[in-house]
Design a protein around this motif. Structure first.
Motif, short mmCIF file in Angstrom:
data_model
loop_
_atom_site.label_atom_id
_atom_site.label_comp_id
_atom_site.label_asym_id
_atom_site.label_seq_id
_atom_site.Cartn_x
_atom_site.Cartn_y
_atom_site.Cartn_z
N PHE A 54 11.27 23.32 -6.41
CA PHE A 54 10.37 23.16 -7.55
C PHE A 54 8.92 23.25 -7.09
CE2 PHE A 54 11.52 18.90 -6.13
CZ PHE A 54 10.28 18.30 -5.95
N VAL A 55 8.05 23.57 -8.02
CA VAL A 55 6.63 23.74 -7.74
C VAL A 55 5.86 22.60 -8.41
CG1 VAL A 55 4.61 25.21 -8.11
CG2 VAL A 55 6.84 26.24 -7.59
N GLY A 56 4.96 21.99 -7.67
CA GLY A 56 4.15 20.92 -8.23
C GLY A 56 2.90 20.71 -7.42
N ASN A 57 2.02 19.91 -7.95
CA ASN A 57 0.77 19.58 -7.27
C ASN A 57 0.82 18.13 -6.81
OD1 ASN A 57 -0.43 22.11 -7.82
ND2 ASN A 57 -0.99 21.40 -9.87
N TYR A 58 0.40 17.87 -5.59
CA TYR A 58 0.27 16.54 -5.04
C TYR A 58 -1.02 15.96 -5.59
CZ TYR A 58 -0.56 13.06 -1.31
OH TYR A 58 -0.81 11.92 -0.61
N VAL A 59 -0.91 14.81 -6.27
CA VAL A 59 -2.08 14.22 -6.91
C VAL A 59 -2.23 12.77 -6.45
CG1 VAL A 59 -3.14 13.59 -9.12
CG2 VAL A 59 -1.76 15.66 -8.95
N ASP A 60 -3.44 12.39 -6.05
CA ASP A 60 -3.75 11.00 -5.74
C ASP A 60 -4.46 10.44 -6.98
OD1 ASP A 60 -4.78 8.57 -4.93
OD2 ASP A 60 -5.40 9.29 -2.97
N PHE A 61 -3.71 9.71 -7.81
CA PHE A 61 -4.23 9.18 -9.07
C PHE A 61 -4.55 7.71 -8.87
CE2 PHE A 61 -3.70 7.47 -13.40
CZ PHE A 61 -4.59 8.28 -14.08
N TYR A 62 -5.78 7.38 -8.54
CA TYR A 62 -6.21 6.01 -8.27
C TYR A 62 -5.29 5.33 -7.25
CZ TYR A 62 -9.11 6.77 -12.35
OH TYR A 62 -10.01 7.27 -13.24
N SER A 63 -5.00 5.99 -6.16
CA SER A 63 -4.17 5.53 -5.04
C SER A 63 -2.66 5.57 -5.33
CB SER A 63 -4.55 4.12 -4.59
OG SER A 63 -5.89 4.10 -4.15
N THR A 64 -2.24 6.05 -6.49
CA THR A 64 -0.84 6.26 -6.77
C THR A 64 -0.54 7.73 -6.52
OG1 THR A 64 -0.81 4.55 -8.47
CG2 THR A 64 0.97 6.15 -8.53
N ILE A 65 0.38 8.01 -5.61
CA ILE A 65 0.72 9.39 -5.30
C ILE A 65 1.68 9.90 -6.36
CG2 ILE A 65 1.71 10.94 -3.57
CD1 ILE A 65 -1.00 9.43 -2.86
N GLU A 66 1.35 11.02 -6.97
CA GLU A 66 2.14 11.58 -8.05
C GLU A 66 2.39 13.07 -7.82
OE1 GLU A 66 -0.03 10.91 -11.65
OE2 GLU A 66 0.38 8.77 -11.64
N LEU A 67 3.42 13.56 -8.47
CA LEU A 67 3.70 14.99 -8.50
C LEU A 67 3.35 15.46 -9.90
CD1 LEU A 67 4.94 17.58 -7.27
CD2 LEU A 67 7.12 16.84 -8.24
N VAL A 121 11.51 -12.24 -20.00
CA VAL A 121 12.07 -10.90 -19.96
C VAL A 121 12.38 -10.51 -18.51
CG1 VAL A 121 10.91 -10.08 -22.06
CG2 VAL A 121 9.79 -9.79 -19.84
N ASN A 122 13.19 -9.50 -18.36
CA ASN A 122 13.45 -8.87 -17.06
C ASN A 122 12.81 -7.49 -17.12
OD1 ASN A 122 15.12 -11.09 -16.46
ND2 ASN A 122 16.86 -10.08 -17.38
N ILE A 123 12.05 -7.15 -16.09
CA ILE A 123 11.39 -5.84 -16.05
C ILE A 123 11.90 -5.07 -14.84
CG2 ILE A 123 9.21 -4.60 -15.89
CD1 ILE A 123 7.82 -7.07 -17.02
N THR A 124 12.45 -3.89 -15.11
CA THR A 124 12.84 -2.96 -14.06
C THR A 124 11.82 -1.84 -14.09
OG1 THR A 124 15.16 -3.50 -14.43
CG2 THR A 124 14.69 -1.47 -13.21
N GLY A 125 11.26 -1.51 -12.93
CA GLY A 125 10.24 -0.48 -12.92
C GLY A 125 9.83 -0.08 -11.52
N VAL A 126 8.68 0.56 -11.44
CA VAL A 126 8.15 1.06 -10.18
C VAL A 126 6.91 0.25 -9.82
CG1 VAL A 126 7.18 3.06 -8.98
CG2 VAL A 126 9.03 3.38 -10.65
N ALA A 127 6.95 -0.37 -8.64
CA ALA A 127 5.78 -1.07 -8.13
C ALA A 127 4.81 -0.03 -7.61
CB ALA A 127 6.18 -2.02 -7.01
N SER A 128 3.57 -0.15 -7.98
CA SER A 128 2.60 0.86 -7.59
C SER A 128 1.35 0.21 -7.01
CB SER A 128 2.22 1.70 -8.82
OG SER A 128 1.29 2.69 -8.46
N TRP A 129 0.82 0.84 -6.02
CA TRP A 129 -0.41 0.40 -5.38
C TRP A 129 -1.50 1.30 -5.92
CZ3 TRP A 129 -1.45 -3.83 -3.00
CH2 TRP A 129 -2.44 -3.93 -2.05
N TYR A 130 -2.48 0.76 -6.61
CA TYR A 130 -3.49 1.60 -7.26
C TYR A 130 -4.88 1.05 -7.04
CZ TYR A 130 -4.57 -1.80 -10.86
OH TYR A 130 -5.01 -2.90 -11.50
#
Length: 189
Positions: A15-28, A115-124
């Motif tokens: 797959f094709v994508g761009n590496y993005v640093d979004f306020y210290s969160t690495i995203e595709l 509540v219970n929260i399932t998610g992604v911990a992110s460093w930003y």
């Protein structure tokens, strides 16, 4: 549009994508071209990945070490919903939450309700902030079970029955049905 991927799926290579640093969160980031979008193939089914059970205090302590980690915090409360931002509290310890993923909401969650929260911990790094911070991006928010419901079966009296359904006070030397609250199991005594 790329296909929807679910927990456990492998995304085929190529797959094709761009590496993005979004306020210290690495995203595709997917380029907005038909050619790039066509490189995303259907996922290959695999076993689901379980989130790591943790607490708000542990997430804050782990910091960048746990950036982009799949986690679950249980028995927390949500407050201060402001657009996509809100606060998650585990007792006196709090951390920010952010509604990053499409279709995830917390509007109907009563403030102060566990509540219970399932998610992604992110460093930003927030605009203007001096240092990065931990934030949680929910994937799923569920109402937590009440403590009384969890312990109800543990505090219920234990009853034994033989295989014909007759109650037995002192089960010995055989197979019996044990009932404690709503739990039922076969036991050998």
């Amino acid at each position: 549009t790329p296909p929807d991927y679910t927990n456990g799926m492998q995304i085929p290579a190529g797959f094709v994508g761009n590496y993005v640093d979004f306020y210290s969160t690495i995203e595709l980031s997917i380029p907005n071209t038909d050619e790039a979008k066509a490189t995303y193939k259907e996922g290959i089914a695999g076993p689901e990945v379980a989130p790591t059970a943790t607490t708000v205090a542990e997430l804050l302590a782990k910091g960048a070490e746990w950036g982009n980690k799949y986690v679950k915090v249980s028995g927390v409360t949500i407050s201060g919903l402001d657009g996509k931002n809100f606060t998650i509290a585990d007792g006196e310890t709090t951390m920010p939450g952010y509604l990053k993923f499409t279709g995830v909401t917390v509007e109907n969650t009563a403030e102060g309700k566990a509540v219970n929260i399932t998610g992604v911990a992110s460093w930003y790094t927030n605009k203007g902030a001096e240092a990065p911070a931990m934030q949680l991006y929910p994937i799923r928010v569920d109402e937590a079970a009440a403590i009384s419901e969890i312990n109800a079966d543990e505090n219920a009296p234990v009853e034994y029955f033989n295989l014909q359904g007759v109650r037995v006070n002192n089960p010995e030397g055989g197979l019996f049905i044990m009932r404690q609250g709503s739990k039922v199991a076969k036991v050998i005594r």
